[in-house]
Each structure stands twice: as C-alpha cells, then as structure tokens.
Motif scaffolding. Structure first.
Motif, PDB file in Angstrom:
ATOM      1  N   LEU A   1      -6.592  -3.219  -7.224  1.00 23.00           N
ATOM      2  CA  LEU A   1      -6.130  -4.596  -7.380  1.00 23.00           C
ATOM      3  C   LEU A   1      -4.968  -4.679  -8.370  1.00 23.00           C
ATOM      4  CD1 LEU A   1      -9.552  -6.492  -7.545  1.00 23.00           C
ATOM      5  CD2 LEU A   1      -7.979  -6.378  -5.610  1.00 23.00           C
ATOM      6  N   ASN A   2      -5.090  -3.941  -9.473  1.00 25.45           N
ATOM      7  CA  ASN A   2      -4.041  -3.974 -10.487  1.00 25.45           C
ATOM      8  C   ASN A   2      -2.723  -3.418  -9.948  1.00 25.45           C
ATOM      9  OD1 ASN A   2      -5.841  -5.028 -12.381  1.00 25.45           O
ATOM     10  ND2 ASN A   2      -6.482  -2.994 -13.053  1.00 25.45           N
ATOM     11  N   PHE A   3      -2.831  -2.413  -9.100  1.00 32.94           N
ATOM     12  CA  PHE A   3      -1.632  -1.819  -8.512  1.00 32.94           C
ATOM     13  C   PHE A   3      -0.914  -2.824  -7.609  1.00 32.94           C
ATOM     14  CE2 PHE A   3       0.005   0.250  -4.618  1.00 32.94           C
ATOM     15  CZ  PHE A   3       1.101   0.904  -5.165  1.00 32.94           C
ATOM     16  N   PHE A   4      -1.645  -3.417  -6.696  1.00 33.41           N
ATOM     17  CA  PHE A   4      -1.009  -4.330  -5.749  1.00 33.41           C
ATOM     18  C   PHE A   4      -0.571  -5.641  -6.418  1.00 33.41           C
ATOM     19  CE2 PHE A   4      -3.388  -1.729  -2.584  1.00 33.41           C
ATOM     20  CZ  PHE A   4      -2.292  -1.327  -1.838  1.00 33.41           C
ATOM     21  N   ARG A   5      -1.199  -5.981  -7.532  1.00 38.60           N
ATOM     22  CA  ARG A   5      -0.817  -7.197  -8.257  1.00 38.60           C
ATOM     23  C   ARG A   5       0.273  -6.943  -9.299  1.00 38.60           C
ATOM     24  NH1 ARG A   5      -7.107  -9.174  -9.151  1.00 38.60           N
ATOM     25  NH2 ARG A   5      -7.500  -9.757  -6.976  1.00 38.60           N
TER      26      ARG A   5
END
Length: 526
Positions: free
Chosen positions: A497-501
C-alpha cells in the motif's frame, strides 16, 4: 570535498608531498582512571612531535562502553594536537546523531572517522538493545547535507549555518572471499558518492592487499587520500585477531605462528613486532599512500619513536621488504593478478568465479513478481495502484497488511517494516538478515563469509546478495545507488500500500521532476 582544511592534519592530508601520521587512542572505562592519565601523558608528548599530525579516538571500541570520545578529544585539542573522533552509526538514532554533531561542531571537533561501529557487548544488567538506525553511508549523507547548510529546509525549520566536518571512512580489503571483497569496494563507491574525504584501511599485513587498495582508488578515479593501518599487537591481541574475536582485523595462521615464536624472546617479541610495523610503514610510503594510521595496545612514546625512526631507515629499499610482508590466506582472493617481478599486483584484474549454488527459486519468483507489478513500467502496476488507492482508509487495509506480512515472512523472514527494500537488495531482507540492518553495503566485520555477530551460523547478508547477483550476471553498477534509511512511521503497515500510495523510500524516484541523478528500482518487493 570540503573547502575548509586549515588544521595541520587537514593541510598534511591533502598535500601530495606530505606523509601523514595519525595514532589511534582508546578511551578508558571512566574519566578518572590511571589509564586515562597515561593516555593524556602520551598525547602531551605526541603534541610536541612534528612527525605526528593527529590522534584518532575510538567510540566504544569492541562494543564495550567507555568514556565518550569527545571528552578525551577536547583535552588533547587543548595541547595543540589535532583530533579525529570516531563517529559510529550505532548506539544512537538519527535525531541523537544530529544533536551530537551540532554539539561537536560547536565545540570545534570537526575531523571525523565515520564508521558503522562494533556490535554492542554486555553492559548494565545484561546485553543492550542494538541501535543501528542509520548505516555509515546514511551518516555520510546526513553530514554532507549539514556541511552544505541545506538540511534544515527539508524539515521546515529554516536553514542552518553550514558545518565543516571532514569525513574519513574505513575500508576492509582483507577479505578472504571474492563476494566479501567486492562488496567492500562497492560500499566504498557509495561512501565516496556521499561525501567521504579520505580512507583508512582495516588491519592486515599483506603488501599486495595494500597495493590493491591504491590501485582500485586510482583506477576508479576516487581521488581520496588513503591512510594504511599499521597496528602493533601484543600476543593477547594477536590471538584475538587470529581467532576472529576482533571483527575486521586479520592475522593469518602464518603470521600468528611467527608472532608466537617471537614471543619466546626476552622482550616477548616486542621489538620484532615494532620492526614489522616499521617495514609495513616503509612499504606504504613507497606504494604512494597519503599516510599511515598507527595503533596498538600499550604503545609508549619510545615505541612510536622507534617505529618511525626504523621506518625511515627502511624507506630506501622498501621494494626488498615486500616479500617479508606477504601474510595472506593461500586461497584468499585478490582483485588483481600477481606480478612476480615485484611481488605486488599487475594491472590485470583477477578472474571472478563465485557462483551461488542451486536454482534460487525464491529469487527468480520474486524478481518475476517484482517485474510484473512493482515498477512503474510493469504491466500490472496501474491495476495495483488503482486497487490500493481504492482501499485507502477502508477496513481492508489491516487485512492486506497481515496477508502481505505472512506471505513475505514465509518467503523472506519479513519484519513488517512497511518500507520494503527487497527490490534493492536482490530480495534478501536486511531487517531479518543483517544484525546491523545495513542497506548500502556490508560492515567490515564479516569473516570467511559469516556475519560478525553470528560466526559459523549466519552468512553475511551481502555475501548472499553478491552470490545472487553473480549467478545472474553481476551488474557493473553494484557500487552505485543509494537506499535511504528506514522510515519508522511506516512500521507495521503494508509496504504494498505504501508503495502504490507513494509513501515509501522510493517515492522520490517516481515523483514528477525528480532529478537527483540516482537511478534505482522501486522496492516494494514481491
């Protein structure tokens, strides 16, 4: 490189015609001991000797708590002798490092040796919690920003007055395995890119290895002065080094047998050890080193005077001493082929041949998933980003975090840091695989491929990384790039999630107009 280099040490270090001599001092346990007084008495004599440009002061050497180095450093500076203080990336987090650097700059302690530091040993009521918030490459980056005065604006606090730290770094060329050695030099490249000003080698006694360092630095255009380590051990310390109890310091079987034989003499081998050091010192000067870094337990001023005077007497025929300074493992790796005529290295690189055993299915599968979804050009990247953004703030966030953690724990030993670096490090997790959590290369403490903290039990993380890369065609850019420190605000969250956000450490590489000149893949992993 820093513009301000006005101290005698700095002037000597960067003057091509000078051969800089520094001496390592180890603070005692407590500030009121007889050992502390003896150190000050020695420093007072050194301050009157123009052959000595500076002393360096260790920080909790061997992982044992001792007097803080700046305390001893300030006392010695008042004598008129320049001081190099070891600044390790252990035992303190990044905020404490920044605070300490501001304090040292205020106090006028500005010549540093930036190191990772030894793993902490037993102290009050047992063993302490290891703190390796930053690696030495991170610390170099932090100090470089402070030296430019542009660190403050990033945090919205306004600019700071530029500091003027000089940053030395350590290099451990005495590595038996190809994998260990090449990763040491790869890390040196990163250190140079992040602002290193000079190099001090680790402890070893092989002329070809010392020649190797100079050749590498010159061939790669690093343009950094190098000080060779000339350490004079007693029998007790030699035994510890020989058995691997002092990480990074190598005394081979042949040299240890010689030291034991010499110890049977009336002076317990002291003069023989000093003469060996003097010969090594003469060889370093002949090889073109910028200077030498002296050290050893219990050295007196008379010992140092004898060492330096003897080295001067050997200087004219240093080439003849090279065969005497050949203490390396028979199966030990060199970067260059040997040159029989000189006993040193030719300019021809030695062949690299290490391969990782097995099919490495974990690596192959992780790389496949990474290439499918976790780079901006990946075919599944748009879909993954759309799904993760749609889940933001919903009740499925925690479920996805648990699913990712379980999956990656089984495959990689994931510690759920939320800021995944698997894609940067050949899909080997530094949070579970490295005792010091290093992200930009190994420490200097590995021995025969084993982690210094778990010898014989746990391979060095960067040996594993090298083996994976070598088995699939070692990239020429192994020493390039920079992995930022872990963002602890993301701990126990989903790195997917942190990567895509755009919240993880690779976010800057994906942002519009990003132009740091650093190129690396995103890292959220498989």
């Amino acid at each position: 490189m820093l513009a301000e280099k006005q101290s005698p040490f700095r002037q000597s270090l960067f003057a091509p015609e000078q051969f800089t001599i520094t001496l390592e001092l180890v603070p005692s346990r407590g500030g009121h001991s007889r050992a502390h007084e003896r150190t000050l008495e020695l420093a007072e004599k050194l301050a009157c000797d123009p052959r000595i440009q500076a002393v360096s002061i260790t920080e909790n050497a061997g992982g044992q708590a001792a007097l803080s180095p700046e305390v001893l450093g300030l006392e010695i500076q008042k004598m008129g002798l320049d001081v190099i203080v070891h600044f390790s990336s252990k035992d303190k987090n990044r905020n404490q490092m920044e605070s300490l650097l501001f304090a040292w700059d205020r106090l006028g302690i500005r010549d540093l040796l930036v190191i990772t530091g030894d793993y902490p040993q037993e102290g009050y009521q047992g063993f302490p919690k290891p703190v390796f918030d930053l690696g030495s490459v991170h610390v170099l980056d932090l100090i470089s920003r402070m030296n430019r005065g542009n660190y403050g604006p990033e945090r919205g606090r306004g600019p700071i007055r530029p500091t003027s730290f000089l940053m030395g770094v350590a290099l451990s060329p005495f590595k038996r395995l190809e994998s260990e050695l090449l990763m040491q030099y790869a890390k040196l490249q990163r250190k140079a890119e992040r602002g290193a000003d000079y190099i001090i080698t680790q402890v070893g006694y092989d002329a070809r290895k010392f020649h190797e360092v100079i050749q590498y630095v010159r061939q790669h255009g690093l343009n950094l002065p190098v000080l060779g380590n000339v350490f004079i051990p007693n029998l007790t310390v030699a035994t510890l080094m020989h058995t691997g109890k002092i990480p990074g310091c190598i005394i081979t079987d042949a040299l240890y047998a010689q030291i034991r034989s010499e110890a049977a003499s009336p002076d317990k081998g002291k003069q023989a050890r000093l003469l060996r050091g003097a010969k090594l010192l003469a060889i370093l000067k002949g090889l073109g080193y910028a200077g030498a870094h002296l050290g050893g337990p219990g050295l007196s001023y008379a010992d140092i005077d004898f060492l330096l005077a003897s080295a001067d007497s050997f200087a004219g025929n240093w080439q003849e001493l090279v065969p005497e300074m050949h203490f390396w493992h028979q199966d030990g790796f060199y970067l260059y082929r040997d040159e029989a005529k000189t006993g040193l290295n030719s300019s021809e690189p030695a062949p690299c041949g290490e391969k990782s055993p097995g099919l490495q299915l974990n690596y192959r599968m992780a790389q496949l998933v990474h290439n499918l979804a976790f780079t901006p050009e990946a075919p599944l990247y748009p879909l993954g980003k759309k799904i993760c953004l749609a889940l933001e703030g919903g009740g499925l966030d925690n479920s996805l975090t648990h699913l990712e953690h379980v999956t990656k724990f089984l495959l990689f030993g994931c510690q759920n840091c939320g800021d995944c670096t698997l894609g940067d490090l050949a899909f080997v997790c530094p949070q579970s695989g490295c005792a010091k959590y290093l992200l930009n290369g190994p420490c200097g403490g590995s021995r025969d491929g084993w982690c210094e903290v778990y010898p014989g039990k746990k391979p060095c993380l960067y040996v594993r990384i090298y083996e994976r890369l070598a088995a699939h065609g070692l990239p020429e850019s192994m020493g390039q790039g920079f992995v930022p420190p872990r963002n602890w605000a993301l701990n126990n969250t989903s790195s997917w999630l942190n990567f895509f956000r755009g919240l993880d450490h690779a976010a800057g590489d994906r942002s519009p107009g990003h132009g740091t000149g650093e190129k690396k893949e995103s890292s959220s992993g498989s």
